[in-house]
Scaffold this motif. Structure first.
Motif, short mmCIF file in Angstrom:
data_model
loop_
_atom_site.label_atom_id
_atom_site.label_comp_id
_atom_site.label_asym_id
_atom_site.label_seq_id
_atom_site.Cartn_x
_atom_site.Cartn_y
_atom_site.Cartn_z
N HIS A 164 0.81 -1.23 0.00
CA HIS A 164 0.00 0.00 0.00
C HIS A 164 0.84 1.27 0.00
O HIS A 164 0.61 2.17 -0.81
CB HIS A 164 -0.96 -0.02 1.19
N ALA A 165 1.81 1.37 0.91
CA ALA A 165 2.62 2.60 1.00
C ALA A 165 3.59 2.61 -0.17
O ALA A 165 4.77 2.33 -0.04
CB ALA A 165 3.37 2.64 2.32
N SER A 166 3.09 2.96 -1.34
CA SER A 166 3.85 2.72 -2.56
C SER A 166 3.17 3.44 -3.71
O SER A 166 1.95 3.62 -3.69
CB SER A 166 3.87 1.21 -2.80
N PRO A 167 3.88 3.83 -4.75
CA PRO A 167 5.32 3.78 -5.00
C PRO A 167 5.89 5.22 -4.98
O PRO A 167 6.26 5.75 -6.01
CB PRO A 167 5.39 3.21 -6.42
N PHE A 168 5.93 5.81 -3.83
CA PHE A 168 6.36 7.21 -3.72
C PHE A 168 7.84 7.33 -4.08
O PHE A 168 8.61 6.40 -3.86
CB PHE A 168 6.01 7.72 -2.32
N THR A 169 8.19 8.48 -4.65
CA THR A 169 9.53 8.61 -5.23
C THR A 169 10.41 9.60 -4.47
O THR A 169 9.90 10.51 -3.82
CB THR A 169 9.43 9.06 -6.71
N THR A 170 11.70 9.40 -4.58
CA THR A 170 12.65 10.41 -4.11
C THR A 170 12.68 11.54 -5.15
O THR A 170 12.27 11.33 -6.30
CB THR A 170 14.06 9.80 -3.95
N GLY A 202 7.30 -6.07 9.51
CA GLY A 202 7.03 -5.24 8.34
C GLY A 202 8.32 -5.04 7.57
O GLY A 202 9.40 -5.07 8.17
N VAL A 203 8.24 -4.85 6.27
CA VAL A 203 9.44 -4.46 5.52
C VAL A 203 9.16 -3.22 4.69
O VAL A 203 8.06 -3.02 4.18
CB VAL A 203 10.00 -5.57 4.59
N LEU A 204 10.19 -2.38 4.59
CA LEU A 204 10.16 -1.22 3.71
C LEU A 204 11.11 -1.53 2.57
O LEU A 204 12.29 -1.81 2.81
CB LEU A 204 10.65 0.03 4.46
N SER A 205 10.61 -1.50 1.34
CA SER A 205 11.48 -1.79 0.19
C SER A 205 11.89 -0.50 -0.49
O SER A 205 11.05 0.35 -0.77
CB SER A 205 10.74 -2.65 -0.85
N PHE A 206 13.17 -0.36 -0.73
CA PHE A 206 13.69 0.75 -1.55
C PHE A 206 14.06 0.18 -2.91
O PHE A 206 14.91 -0.72 -3.00
CB PHE A 206 14.88 1.41 -0.86
N ILE A 207 13.40 0.69 -3.94
CA ILE A 207 13.50 0.11 -5.28
C ILE A 207 14.24 1.09 -6.17
O ILE A 207 13.81 2.25 -6.30
CB ILE A 207 12.08 -0.11 -5.83
N SER A 208 15.33 0.65 -6.77
CA SER A 208 16.02 1.58 -7.68
C SER A 208 15.20 1.68 -8.95
O SER A 208 14.77 0.67 -9.52
CB SER A 208 17.45 1.14 -7.95
N ALA A 209 14.93 2.92 -9.36
CA ALA A 209 13.89 3.14 -10.37
C ALA A 209 14.32 4.00 -11.54
O ALA A 209 13.56 4.20 -12.47
CB ALA A 209 12.67 3.79 -9.71
N ASP A 210 15.55 4.53 -11.51
CA ASP A 210 15.87 5.51 -12.54
C ASP A 210 16.39 4.90 -13.84
O ASP A 210 16.63 5.62 -14.81
CB ASP A 210 16.82 6.60 -12.02
N ASP A 216 14.95 -2.72 -9.56
CA ASP A 216 15.24 -3.83 -8.65
C ASP A 216 15.21 -3.32 -7.22
O ASP A 216 15.24 -2.11 -6.98
CB ASP A 216 16.61 -4.45 -8.97
N ILE A 217 15.16 -4.26 -6.29
CA ILE A 217 15.11 -3.86 -4.89
C ILE A 217 16.54 -3.60 -4.44
O ILE A 217 17.38 -4.52 -4.42
CB ILE A 217 14.48 -4.98 -4.05
N ALA A 218 16.84 -2.34 -4.09
CA ALA A 218 18.19 -2.02 -3.63
C ALA A 218 18.40 -2.65 -2.25
O ALA A 218 19.44 -3.25 -1.98
CB ALA A 218 18.38 -0.51 -3.58
N PHE A 219 17.42 -2.49 -1.38
CA PHE A 219 17.47 -3.12 -0.05
C PHE A 219 16.09 -3.04 0.59
O PHE A 219 15.24 -2.25 0.15
CB PHE A 219 18.51 -2.45 0.86
N GLN A 220 15.90 -3.89 1.58
CA GLN A 220 14.69 -3.81 2.40
C GLN A 220 15.11 -3.54 3.84
O GLN A 220 16.19 -3.95 4.27
CB GLN A 220 13.90 -5.13 2.35
N ILE A 221 14.27 -2.82 4.57
CA ILE A 221 14.53 -2.58 5.99
C ILE A 221 13.48 -3.33 6.81
O ILE A 221 12.28 -3.20 6.55
CB ILE A 221 14.50 -1.07 6.30
N LEU A 222 13.97 -4.11 7.75
CA LEU A 222 13.09 -4.93 8.58
C LEU A 222 12.54 -4.07 9.72
O LEU A 222 13.31 -3.43 10.44
CB LEU A 222 13.91 -6.09 9.14
N MET A 223 11.24 -4.06 9.88
CA MET A 223 10.60 -3.15 10.84
C MET A 223 9.69 -3.92 11.79
O MET A 223 9.31 -5.05 11.53
CB MET A 223 9.78 -2.11 10.06
N PRO A 224 9.29 -3.26 12.90
CA PRO A 224 8.34 -3.88 13.81
C PRO A 224 7.05 -4.27 13.07
O PRO A 224 6.71 -3.66 12.06
CB PRO A 224 8.06 -2.79 14.85
#
Ligand code: RUQ
Ligand code: CUA
Length: 664
Positions: A164-170, A202-210, A216-224
């Motif tokens: 859901h929290a997706s796909p907001f960009t830098t 929960g995981v937060l995925s950072f996806i390289s998009a440019d 691809d998934i650059a990394f995921q952060i493991l969350m509560p």
């Protein structure tokens, strides 16, 4: 607003019917006078025949899984872009070229629920290269190329459920994000649901998009194990940070409407993604075996390719100090929106009685001062009073989302009190409010979540239509409304219906896109294995039970147009190329008894339809797009004989070409 009301809201939310009954009761009176448009509204949205609108607007198709393209201010629908769902109108997801776009680790998934279109940005400003959108049910993100208005890439997200929290960009489109809505066991395994607190994450995925074709998934952060709802990147001074709202910090796993509404505050997770990059580089992330699909359109062949990836880097904040901080935020926040200056972090607590606004500079100071209120799984919780910049008092009921006009004002959607509230950044005073019909979810100002809003119009994306259009059975049209925000007072201009539920939308000035549209594919660059570049190259070949037909489509015929020698038991692939090199000359291809859909062929494109004839007979095929005065003549026949018959394989083209094709 008293906590009494909050309690009522919670209880009301517990009894959805009660809420909607109250809601309807309250709007029904208003709706008689609900036509609050002023006399000049009609001319404000009237775009005379032959003239163009000022803006392209991309609305999510909700449970249609697609994007619909409207133009503003007229509210005219000009296109549906197929993304996550099969789309018979163009053959997307049915034909051999595009069906691999819908491959996932769960197999072929022909549908999704799309919520948030997000334009790519350069230096924080929408640039019109791509629009991204999330698939909610089978977590995925898609890239749509805005010179083609076509989906060209889809990436699945492992370790997630509900993207859901997706796909907001830098601001530079280096990353788009996707956070899990439902926490699940990571890796997902067979555990008792009541071990939620221990096992669910929960995981937060950072996806390289440019890089198109290389998401691809650059990394995921493991969350509560909370529910992650929405997100936005920082900009300006807060560039380098990403903010995610959470609810269910109670970590409830049953009856969430009550059990996830107990805490006074949930949290916003603030992620320093440059810090995450550094930790990943230092080998602090571990590689996890997973399965996820990456699908992309090969530009030269026009064929989607699907690859299965098998590993992802997961970073535990415990191994990377300073990567995440939690900002306590009242209450079950939904949207988190960063103002154009990048200083203010606006949270909309669905059940909060105020709109809390955090300050980025205060957040940085609180981190430097270690103004902590404990931690969760090693992630520091910052003190609410240390980060808060202000609260908008008495904004209305049920704040959900905020966008900005670039002139110092913010606009927040109020789901329960069905209104949009305009307020001032910095003084937090409410300046204006306008009723909405009914129950606004997201709202959208072109560029309104970027550094540079074009603050002339606001679109309210509504959840309930009731009496706005002629009734159409139990389900009514979905609805959006256009509001003029160019003056001090908001002015209602227009209702327009939408396709599927419009969640979020994005828009930008027509100038940015209008002149960069691809008019046709260059035939000379078409590398599809089934391509024909001239009518004489068409023909039919057999290899065992597989029959390949190469065919040209050009006004107003197919070449070849008579095929014989196909047998029951064969699988036939029609490779049809539109050999026209002229804008908007589109042909179609459909054949009797096909179990998939048609092909729609842009000029210069080759697409392939698979067809398995069931019985002997003669089967017509025809062009489905009215392409010329003799469009109705654009047809042909395939003769199908019994298995083992000795009817020779022929296509009505020159014998010489046929002999060459058959290798003789
Ligand atoms: S959500 S109504 Cu799916 Cu974006 Cu807020
Ligand atoms: Cu081609 Cu009709």
């Amino acid at each position: 607003m008293s906590s009494d009301i909050t309690r009522k809201l919670v209880l009301g939310a517990g009894a959805a019917l009660a809420v909607s009954a109250t809601l309807y009761a309250c709007v029904a009176t208003g709706s008689k006078g609900g036509n609050l448009v002023t006399g000049d509204a009609a001319s404000a949205v009237y775009v005379p025949p032959g003239s163009y609108d000022e803006y392209y607007a991309f609305l999510s198709g909700g449970y249609s899984g697609q994007i619909s393209v409207y133009t503003l201010p007229s509210g005219r629908l000009i296109k549906q872009i197929a993304v996550f769902s099969q789309f018979p109108e163009t053959g997307y997801g049915y034909d051999e070229n595009t069906k691999d776009m819908l491959r996932t680790s769960y197999g072929f998934v022909p549908w999704d629920d799309s919520h948030h279109p997000e334009l790519s940005q350069t230096d924080g400003v929408p640039d019109g290269r791509w629009i991204f959108i999330n698939g909610n049910n089978t977590p995925r993100v898609a890239r749509v190329d805005l010179s083609l208005f076509e989906t060209t890439e889809i990436l699945e997200l492992p370790n997630a459920a509900g993207g859901h929290a997706s796909p907001f960009t830098t601001p530079d489109t280096k990353y788009i994000v996707s956070a899990t809505r439902f926490s699940v066991p990571v890796p997902n395994t067979d555990v008792a649901i009541d071990t939620y607190k221990k096992n669910f994450k929960g995981v937060l995925s950072f996806i390289s998009a440019d890089q198109p074709g290389k998401m691809d998934i650059a990394f995921q952060i493991l969350m509560p194990g909370y529910n992650y709802d929405l997100a936005h990147a920082g900009k300006g001074p807060s560039d380098g940070w990403f903010f995610f709202t959470t609810y269910n910090t109670e970590q409830a796993y049953e009856k969430l409407e009550l059990n996830a509404s107990k805490n006074d505050k949930d949290v916003i997770a603030a992620v320093d993604y440059h810090r995450a990059e550094a930790c990943v580089k230092d080998g602090k992330a571990r590689s996890m075996p997973v399965k996820y699909a990456h699908n992309f359109k090969d530009e030269a062949t026009h064929i989607a390719k699907s690859e299965l990836k098998t590993s992802v880097k997961v970073l535990d904040p415990r191994d990377c100090e300073g990567v995440v901080y939690l900002l306590p935020t009242p209450k079950s926040p939904h949207g988190v929106d960063i103002d154009p200056s990048g200083e203010y972090i606006v949270a909309s607590g669905k059940l909060a009685t105020v709109i809390p606004v955090h300050s980025f500079s205060k957040m940085k100071k609180a981190i430097a001062d270690k103004a902590y209120d404990g931690d969760v799984d090693g992630i520091p919780i910052l003190q609410y009073t240390a980060t808060i910049a202000g609260e908008v008092q008495k904004p209305g009921l049920g704040p959900l989302h905020t966008e900005f006009d670039g002139k110092g004002n913010a606009y927040t959607s109020m789901f329960i009190s069905s209104e949009i509230v305009k307020w001032k950044l910095g003084t937090w005073e409410v300046l204006d409010r306008i009723p909405i019909y009914y129950s606004v979810g997201h709202l959208m100002i072109p560029g309104g979540d970027s550094k540079q809003p074009w603050g002339k119009y606001l679109v309210s994306l509504n959840k309930i239509t009731k009496d706005r259009y002629l009734p159409t059975g139990p389900e009514l049209a979905q609805s959006a409304q256009l509001i003029d925000i160019s003056g001090d007072k908001m002015k209602m201009l227009l209702d327009f219906p939408t396709i599927g539920e419009p969640h979020y939308a994005q828009a930008l000035p027509a100038e940015v896109l209008k002149d960069k549209q691809v008019k046709y594919y260059q035939l000379s660059e078409n590398r599809n294995p089934g391509v024909v570049k001239a009518e004489s190259e068409g023909g039919i070949t057999r290899s065992g039970k597989r029959v390949d037909v190469k065919m040209a489509a050009i006004r107003s015929h197919f070449a070849p147009d008579n095929l014989e020698g196909v047998q029951v038991g064969d699988t036939v692939y029609f490779h049809v190329t539109n050999i026209e090199q002229d804008w908007d000359i589109v042909h179609g291809f459909a054949v009797l008894g096909a179990n998939n859909a048609e092909l729609i062929l842009a000029p210069g494109a080759t697409r392939t339809l698979k067809w398995i004839p069931q019985a002997p007979g003669v089967y017509p095929f025809y062009c489905t797009d009215f392409c010329s005065a003799l469009h109705q003549e654009m047809q042909g026949y395939v003769r199908v004989s019994p298995a083992g018959s000795n009817v020779p394989l022929t296509a009505n083209i020159s014998k010489k070409t046929l002999a060459q094709m058959n290798g003789k």
